[in-house]
Design an enzyme around this catalytic site. Structure first.
Site, short mmCIF file in Angstrom:
data_model
loop_
_atom_site.label_atom_id
_atom_site.label_comp_id
_atom_site.label_asym_id
_atom_site.label_seq_id
_atom_site.Cartn_x
_atom_site.Cartn_y
_atom_site.Cartn_z
N ARG A 42 4.00 2.34 10.05
CA ARG A 42 3.60 3.53 9.03
C ARG A 42 4.50 4.65 9.77
O ARG A 42 3.93 5.36 10.69
CB ARG A 42 2.05 3.92 8.99
CG ARG A 42 1.38 2.80 8.36
CD ARG A 42 0.06 3.20 8.20
NE ARG A 42 -0.85 1.99 7.54
CZ ARG A 42 -2.13 2.09 7.34
NH1 ARG A 42 -2.71 3.32 7.79
NH2 ARG A 42 -3.00 1.07 6.69
N SER B 257 -11.63 2.35 6.47
CA SER B 257 -11.51 2.81 4.86
C SER B 257 -11.67 1.37 4.26
O SER B 257 -11.32 0.51 4.53
CB SER B 257 -10.19 3.28 4.53
OG SER B 257 -9.77 4.60 5.24
N GLN C 166 -4.91 -3.57 12.03
CA GLN C 166 -6.51 -3.51 11.53
C GLN C 166 -6.91 -4.95 10.94
O GLN C 166 -6.25 -5.78 10.81
CB GLN C 166 -6.77 -2.67 10.19
CG GLN C 166 -5.71 -2.74 9.19
CD GLN C 166 -5.88 -1.93 8.11
OE1 GLN C 166 -6.52 -1.06 8.24
NE2 GLN C 166 -5.04 -2.22 6.92
N ASP D 240 -14.90 6.31 3.73
CA ASP D 240 -14.36 6.13 5.19
C ASP D 240 -15.80 6.00 5.94
O ASP D 240 -16.68 6.96 5.88
CB ASP D 240 -13.51 7.20 5.77
CG ASP D 240 -12.06 7.19 5.12
OD1 ASP D 240 -11.83 5.97 4.49
OD2 ASP D 240 -11.43 8.09 5.22
N GLU E 75 -11.91 8.29 12.78
CA GLU E 75 -11.87 7.33 11.86
C GLU E 75 -11.80 5.79 12.09
O GLU E 75 -10.71 5.73 12.79
CB GLU E 75 -10.84 7.59 10.57
CG GLU E 75 -11.08 6.74 9.32
CD GLU E 75 -10.01 7.26 8.25
OE1 GLU E 75 -9.52 6.35 7.54
OE2 GLU E 75 -9.46 8.36 8.27
N ASP F 130 0.91 -1.14 -0.16
CA ASP F 130 -0.03 -0.16 -0.01
C ASP F 130 0.96 1.03 0.05
O ASP F 130 1.82 1.40 1.02
CB ASP F 130 -0.87 -0.08 1.41
CG ASP F 130 -1.88 1.13 1.16
OD1 ASP F 130 -1.88 2.41 0.51
OD2 ASP F 130 -2.99 0.89 2.17
#
Length: 456
Positions: A207, A358, A222, A342, A355, A127
């Protein structure tokens, strides 16, 4: 005088003249200025807030993170980590994860699949997030050569050309995953799953481009999931139908965990009335832009979740029709930017946009070319993954990710994502949030009294 435990500390409890007890509780981290008073009624199982609240500790002045990213001081007391022990918090986290995974399997017809933690570089499978260098993956080299234990190999630069060639013979450039968005589609093809069937993985990625704060961590965990579709199902209505299923799982998880652990809520506090709405509101990025034209992206989303409680923004990636920036920049090679979005809610403690997920209908041979071209990446059409999409060698699918720690932070009502996840936090951040009673799970021994920034 009797003593009751608050976290790992013992604090005094004094019996009053009526049928109530006054308990002085101390946050699990210094300073003493974080003392709070609660009133416990004999007929209640959970602490009752008899406000109003006045702040007992100033939000730390720190150059690390702006204080307005912290929950407002009047909500610090509502953080569930002030009532749930560290052990019970971990048990509650496990219950939520098992509940959600069970429902992913039953409601979405998914089965769990093992997940990678790294990919070989240069394949197009990882990604790219927003595609910027700052959000690029953590990279490393696998030499794939036998080195006897305890032997330090000679530096590569000191090898002869022949030795360098031999040393590089099986070496691989690799990178840590950032999400499994594209890899899952490859797995659907490998497994030859039926239409309407799919997989999910509990993935963990790094990340490095994100600065840690109350809702962001360099560790991203996730539930990554992917479902095979028929080509005629590539439309917004299909997307909405899956959003509703996922939203039902989330709201049912909220009801479940609040029944299991009622102490998550501080009765009598204004946040005690907060519940997720039964239905989620769908709004396109264009509609959101038109509704709040003077606001920036996060301002619009904050306003929308305060009005509706929970929203799903449809269409993330393309610029607005008036030429302004997209609602969010997205990588061009996994979601179709016209059929993605989202799930965003308002967090009861921070009061801020939160959030959770997604997702999107995945790119086909036309949309991937158009999106790569728009991002100035037309040369990437020949990456193995992108070429497979263009050649229609991969299944049509829908997929996404549900943030595990984000969901836990919401449902367990903690004030920081680091209270439900072991992240990697700067010493200054530990010190800053501890003054608000936030109990970060540490990755090391942390000295909150130290003024040195040497422990980074």
């Amino acid at each position: 005088m009797k003593y009751f435990t608050a976290g790992l500390l013992f604090v005094p409890c004094v019996r009053s003249f009526t049928n109530t007890k006054v308990i002085v509780t101390l946050t699990r981290q210094p300073p003493l200025s974080a003392l709070r008073l609660y009133q416990i009624h004999d007929d209640m199982d959970t602490p009752k807030f008899d406000g109003p609240i006045t702040s007992t500790a100033e939000a730390s002045t720190s150059s690390y993170m702006a204080s307005d990213l912290l929950p407002p001081p009047e909500n610090w007391v509502a953080n569930s980590t002030r009532r749930l022990s560290r052990i019970n918090l971990q048990k509650a986290m496990t219950k939520v994860k098992r509940f959600v995974e069970s429902r992913l399997e039953s409601d979405l017809n998914l089965f769990e699949h093992t997940a990678p933690i790294a990919f070989k570089s240069g394949t197009g499978v990882n990604d790219e997030l927003d595609g910027s260098e700052s959000k690029s993956p953590v990279r490393f080299k696998v030499p794939n050569e036998y080195i006897p234990r305890g032997i330090t190999p000679k530096p590569f630069s000191e090898l002869t050309p022949e030795q360098q060639k031999e040393a590089n013979r099986y070496a691989m450039d690799c990178e840590v995953i950032q999400s499994l968005a594209k890899w899952k589609r490859i797995m659907l093809n490998r497994l030859n799953v039926d239409v309407g069937e799919g997989i999910y993985c509990a993935s963990t990625s790094i990340r490095k481009g994100y600065k840690g704060d109350t809702t962001h961590s360099v560790i991203a965990d996730q539930w990554d999931y992917e479902i095979r579709l028929q080509r005629e199902d590539r439309n917004v209505e299909t997307l909405k139908s899956y959003v509703r299923i996922i939203w039902k799982i989330i709201t049912d998880a909220e009801n479940y965990i609040l029944e299991e652990y009622p102490d998550i809520i501080l009765q009598g506090h204004p946040t005690a009335k907060f519940r997720l709405p039964k239905d989620i509101t769908f709004i396109t990025s264009e509609e959101l832009h038109a509704k709040y034209p003077e606001m920036d992206v996060h301002g619009r989303e904050n306003a929308a979740v305060r009005e509706y409680g929970a929203i799903f923004i449809i269409g993330m990636g393309w610029p607005m029709k008036d030429g302004s920036d997209p609602e969010e920049v997205r990588a061009p090679a996994y979601d179709d930017w016209k059929m993605n979005g989202d799930i965003i809610v308002q967090h009861p403690l921070t009061g801020y946009r939160h959030e959770l997920s997604s997702m999107g209908i995945r790119v086909d041979s036309d949309s991937i070319v158009a999106q790569l071209k728009h991002r100035g990446l037309a040369h990437q059409v020949d990456l193995p993954y992108n070429r497979a999409v263009i050649n229609n060698e991969l299944p049509i699918s829908y997929g996404g990710g549900i943030g595990i720690s984000r969901l836990l932070m919401l449902l367990l009502r903690t004030a920081h994502i680091g209270e439900v996840q072991c992240g990697v936090w700067h010493q200054e951040h530990f010190r800053q949030v501890s003054k608000c009673g936030i109990d970060l799970i540490p990755d090391r021994i942390v000295d909150l009294e130290s003024t040195s920034l040497s422990s980074k």
